[in-house]
Scaffold this motif. Structure first.
Motif, PDB file in Angstrom:
ATOM      1  N   LEU A 134      71.373  44.307 -44.091  1.00  0.00           N
ATOM      2  CA  LEU A 134      72.091  44.575 -42.838  1.00  0.00           C
ATOM      3  C   LEU A 134      72.514  43.275 -42.172  1.00  0.00           C
ATOM      4  O   LEU A 134      73.631  43.153 -41.654  1.00  0.00           O
ATOM      5  CB  LEU A 134      71.203  45.377 -41.894  1.00  0.00           C
ATOM      6  CG  LEU A 134      71.811  45.722 -40.529  1.00  0.00           C
ATOM      7  CD1 LEU A 134      73.044  46.610 -40.679  1.00  0.00           C
ATOM      8  CD2 LEU A 134      70.778  46.401 -39.635  1.00  0.00           C
ATOM      9  N   PHE A 135      71.626  42.276 -42.196  1.00  0.00           N
ATOM     10  CA  PHE A 135      71.933  40.977 -41.594  1.00  0.00           C
ATOM     11  C   PHE A 135      72.757  40.117 -42.557  1.00  0.00           C
ATOM     12  O   PHE A 135      72.492  40.092 -43.763  1.00  0.00           O
ATOM     13  CB  PHE A 135      70.655  40.197 -41.288  1.00  0.00           C
ATOM     14  CG  PHE A 135      69.794  40.790 -40.217  1.00  0.00           C
ATOM     15  CD1 PHE A 135      70.281  41.725 -39.323  1.00  0.00           C
ATOM     16  CD2 PHE A 135      68.466  40.395 -40.109  1.00  0.00           C
ATOM     17  CE1 PHE A 135      69.470  42.254 -38.341  1.00  0.00           C
ATOM     18  CE2 PHE A 135      67.649  40.917 -39.130  1.00  0.00           C
ATOM     19  CZ  PHE A 135      68.152  41.851 -38.238  1.00  0.00           C
ATOM     20  N   ASN A 136      73.713  39.378 -42.008  1.00  0.00           N
ATOM     21  CA  ASN A 136      74.414  38.381 -42.812  1.00  0.00           C
ATOM     22  C   ASN A 136      73.572  37.105 -42.862  1.00  0.00           C
ATOM     23  O   ASN A 136      72.440  37.074 -42.369  1.00  0.00           O
ATOM     24  CB  ASN A 136      75.822  38.124 -42.274  1.00  0.00           C
ATOM     25  CG  ASN A 136      75.827  37.614 -40.826  1.00  0.00           C
ATOM     26  OD1 ASN A 136      74.868  37.005 -40.359  1.00  0.00           O
ATOM     27  ND2 ASN A 136      76.913  37.878 -40.121  1.00  0.00           N
ATOM     28  N   SER A 137      74.114  36.057 -43.440  1.00  0.00           N
ATOM     29  CA  SER A 137      73.342  34.819 -43.602  1.00  0.00           C
ATOM     30  C   SER A 137      72.987  34.167 -42.284  1.00  0.00           C
ATOM     31  O   SER A 137      72.070  33.345 -42.211  1.00  0.00           O
ATOM     32  CB  SER A 137      74.119  33.823 -44.473  1.00  0.00           C
ATOM     33  OG  SER A 137      74.288  34.336 -45.774  1.00  0.00           O
ATOM     34  N   GLN A 138      73.704  34.530 -41.208  1.00  0.00           N
ATOM     35  CA  GLN A 138      73.408  34.000 -39.871  1.00  0.00           C
ATOM     36  C   GLN A 138      72.421  34.893 -39.121  1.00  0.00           C
ATOM     37  O   GLN A 138      72.207  34.725 -37.925  1.00  0.00           O
ATOM     38  CB  GLN A 138      74.700  33.862 -39.054  1.00  0.00           C
ATOM     39  CG  GLN A 138      75.591  32.701 -39.477  1.00  0.00           C
ATOM     40  CD  GLN A 138      76.249  32.937 -40.825  1.00  0.00           C
ATOM     41  OE1 GLN A 138      76.836  33.989 -41.070  1.00  0.00           O
ATOM     42  NE2 GLN A 138      76.166  31.956 -41.718  1.00  0.00           N
ATOM     43  N   LYS A 139      71.836  35.861 -39.832  1.00  0.00           N
ATOM     44  CA  LYS A 139      70.877  36.809 -39.248  1.00  0.00           C
ATOM     45  C   LYS A 139      71.530  37.655 -38.156  1.00  0.00           C
ATOM     46  O   LYS A 139      70.896  38.030 -37.167  1.00  0.00           O
ATOM     47  CB  LYS A 139      69.648  36.081 -38.675  1.00  0.00           C
ATOM     48  CG  LYS A 139      68.949  35.169 -39.655  1.00  0.00           C
ATOM     49  CD  LYS A 139      68.319  35.933 -40.787  1.00  0.00           C
ATOM     50  CE  LYS A 139      67.523  35.010 -41.695  1.00  0.00           C
ATOM     51  NZ  LYS A 139      66.972  35.714 -42.870  1.00  0.00           N
ATOM     52  N   GLU A 140      72.796  37.969 -38.362  1.00  0.00           N
ATOM     53  CA  GLU A 140      73.547  38.773 -37.397  1.00  0.00           C
ATOM     54  C   GLU A 140      74.085  40.030 -38.056  1.00  0.00           C
ATOM     55  O   GLU A 140      74.233  40.088 -39.287  1.00  0.00           O
ATOM     56  CB  GLU A 140      74.710  37.958 -36.826  1.00  0.00           C
ATOM     57  CG  GLU A 140      74.281  36.710 -36.049  1.00  0.00           C
ATOM     58  CD  GLU A 140      75.455  35.814 -35.669  1.00  0.00           C
ATOM     59  OE1 GLU A 140      75.264  34.953 -34.797  1.00  0.00           O
ATOM     60  OE2 GLU A 140      76.549  35.979 -36.257  1.00  0.00           O
ATOM     61  N   VAL A 141      74.400  41.021 -37.226  1.00  0.00           N
ATOM     62  CA  VAL A 141      75.074  42.231 -37.686  1.00  0.00           C
ATOM     63  C   VAL A 141      76.524  42.132 -37.214  1.00  0.00           C
ATOM     64  O   VAL A 141      76.781  42.004 -36.016  1.00  0.00           O
ATOM     65  CB  VAL A 141      74.420  43.500 -37.113  1.00  0.00           C
ATOM     66  CG1 VAL A 141      75.102  44.745 -37.663  1.00  0.00           C
ATOM     67  CG2 VAL A 141      72.928  43.521 -37.416  1.00  0.00           C
ATOM     68  N   SER A 142      77.458  42.174 -38.155  1.00  0.00           N
ATOM     69  CA  SER A 142      78.866  42.004 -37.783  1.00  0.00           C
ATOM     70  C   SER A 142      79.342  43.163 -36.919  1.00  0.00           C
ATOM     71  O   SER A 142      78.786  44.268 -36.952  1.00  0.00           O
ATOM     72  CB  SER A 142      79.741  41.923 -39.038  1.00  0.00           C
ATOM     73  OG  SER A 142      79.877  43.205 -39.633  1.00  0.00           O
ATOM     74  N   GLN A 143      80.394  42.925 -36.159  1.00  0.00           N
ATOM     75  CA  GLN A 143      80.942  43.965 -35.287  1.00  0.00           C
ATOM     76  C   GLN A 143      81.457  45.136 -36.111  1.00  0.00           C
ATOM     77  O   GLN A 143      81.296  46.302 -35.718  1.00  0.00           O
ATOM     78  CB  GLN A 143      82.071  43.396 -34.427  1.00  0.00           C
ATOM     79  CG  GLN A 143      82.585  44.383 -33.375  1.00  0.00           C
ATOM     80  CD  GLN A 143      81.488  44.877 -32.447  1.00  0.00           C
ATOM     81  OE1 GLN A 143      80.766  44.078 -31.858  1.00  0.00           O
ATOM     82  NE2 GLN A 143      81.335  46.198 -32.314  1.00  0.00           N
ATOM     83  N   HIS A 144      82.065  44.844 -37.267  1.00  0.00           N
ATOM     84  CA  HIS A 144      82.566  45.932 -38.118  1.00  0.00           C
ATOM     85  C   HIS A 144      81.425  46.830 -38.582  1.00  0.00           C
ATOM     86  O   HIS A 144      81.534  48.064 -38.548  1.00  0.00           O
ATOM     87  CB  HIS A 144      83.316  45.365 -39.324  1.00  0.00           C
ATOM     88  CG  HIS A 144      83.820  46.414 -40.264  1.00  0.00           C
ATOM     89  ND1 HIS A 144      84.657  47.436 -39.851  1.00  0.00           N
ATOM     90  CD2 HIS A 144      83.592  46.619 -41.589  1.00  0.00           C
ATOM     91  CE1 HIS A 144      84.927  48.224 -40.877  1.00  0.00           C
ATOM     92  NE2 HIS A 144      84.296  47.747 -41.943  1.00  0.00           N
ATOM     93  N   THR A 145      80.311  46.216 -38.995  1.00  0.00           N
ATOM     94  CA  THR A 145      79.165  47.016 -39.428  1.00  0.00           C
ATOM     95  C   THR A 145      78.603  47.821 -38.266  1.00  0.00           C
ATOM     96  O   THR A 145      78.253  48.998 -38.428  1.00  0.00           O
ATOM     97  CB  THR A 145      78.078  46.101 -40.022  1.00  0.00           C
ATOM     98  OG1 THR A 145      78.584  45.478 -41.205  1.00  0.00           O
ATOM     99  CG2 THR A 145      76.835  46.891 -40.388  1.00  0.00           C
ATOM    100  N   LYS A 146      78.522  47.225 -37.086  1.00  0.00           N
ATOM    101  CA  LYS A 146      78.064  47.970 -35.905  1.00  0.00           C
ATOM    102  C   LYS A 146      78.944  49.194 -35.663  1.00  0.00           C
ATOM    103  O   LYS A 146      78.448  50.287 -35.362  1.00  0.00           O
ATOM    104  CB  LYS A 146      78.092  47.074 -34.670  1.00  0.00           C
ATOM    105  CG  LYS A 146      77.076  45.944 -34.669  1.00  0.00           C
ATOM    106  CD  LYS A 146      77.251  45.088 -33.407  1.00  0.00           C
ATOM    107  CE  LYS A 146      76.397  43.855 -33.428  1.00  0.00           C
ATOM    108  NZ  LYS A 146      76.595  42.996 -32.241  1.00  0.00           N
TER     109      LYS A 146
END
Length: 275
Positions: A16-28
């Motif tokens: 779920l997390f990208n390499s920056q440990k974030e969830v992209s807006q598109h995935t949200k």
């Protein structure tokens, strides 16, 4: 071909997390659409229920979570567990006492919370190499004076015991020595830890138990992951999905390989097969 998926379990790091440990807006946005359609999307993690508040803030539609490697499926709305597979108090005491022969920080996850001994927290830099991990542990642990005494007096089964090492040469030795306890399942999620669950506990069984509780079949479940601790879940789900960045054995076990975690792989497979 669209599948009748009603429950989606998502690993966090590397999935779920990208390499920056974030969830992209598109995935949200994609996960929000699932929620609008009545599809349950749940994190599936080794962390305790209180160990990932930033995930819940990023994706507020999450109500349920598969936590502690499957030891507890938690309902955040009702603030209670739905399914659990814990280490008994008696067995947990045996293991904690055993680990005291080693220089390790042994934490316990109980009832959705993480607990650490005060003296270990006071010397936490001895067990972690990065400030990020130190900050995470300090922000998600409740200090106790003595872990053995706490577990005994608390009287509640332990979801997971986690041993952290400052001396990494001890990791293989402890993992090998702990095999004397046939009631344990031994895994590793970090370069400096050993994770201990009840022998029958895994993400896959918990996913199927949760789905049945909600009135859904195995065929209506989907799981996405990238690491070895996701294998049981991917094999158990009706539709098991590996990330493009997943370990080779995870890809081999999966029904489908999606894009990487840095390319919105979770969103891509949900859009293609679910929405």
């Amino acid at each position: 071909m669209k599948k009748d998926i009603r429950v989606i379990a998502l690993d966090l790091d590397g999935t779920l997390f990208n390499s920056q440990k974030e969830v992209s807006q598109h995935t949200k946005d994609v996960l929000a659409e699932c929620s609008r359609r009545g599809i349950i999307v749940m994190p599936a993690t080794g962390r305790p229920a209180t160990g990932f508040p930033h995930v819940l803030e990023a994706v507020p539609s999450f109500r349920y979570a598969l936590t502690s490697n499957g030891a507890l499926v938690y309902d955040f709305a009702e603030k209670k567990g739905i399914y659990e597979d814990t280490i008994s108090v008696e067995n947990a005491l045996k293991v904690v006492e055993f680990t005291r022969k080693y220089d390790v920080m042994c934490d316990a996850y109980i009832g959705g919370y993480g607990y650490s001994e005060k003296d270990k927290l006071a010397n936490i830099a001895n067990y972690f190499q990065t400030q990020k991990m130190i900050d995470y542990v300090l922000s998600t642990r409740i200090p106790v004076d003595d872990m053995v005494k706490f577990i005994r007096e608390n009287g509640v089964g332990v979801e997971k015991l986690v041993c952290f090492f400052g001396d990494l040469s001890l990791q293989d030795k402890l993992a090998e020595d702990l095999k004397c306890f046939d009631f344990l399942k031994i895994t590793r999620a970090l370069v400096n830890n050993v994770e201990l669950n009840n022998a029958t506990c895994n993400k896959g069984e918990s996913l199927l138990q949760f789905a049945a509780h909600m009135g859904f079949t195995r065929e209506q479940t989907m799981a996405c992951g990238d690491g070895n601790n996701d294998l049981d879940m991917i094999r158990a789900a009706g539709f098991g999905v590996a990330m493009d960045n997943a370990a080779p054995e995870v890809k081999e076990a999966a029904d489908y390989i999606t894009l990487s975690n840095d390319d919105d792989g979770v969103a891509a497979v949900i859009e293609k097969y679910v929405l």
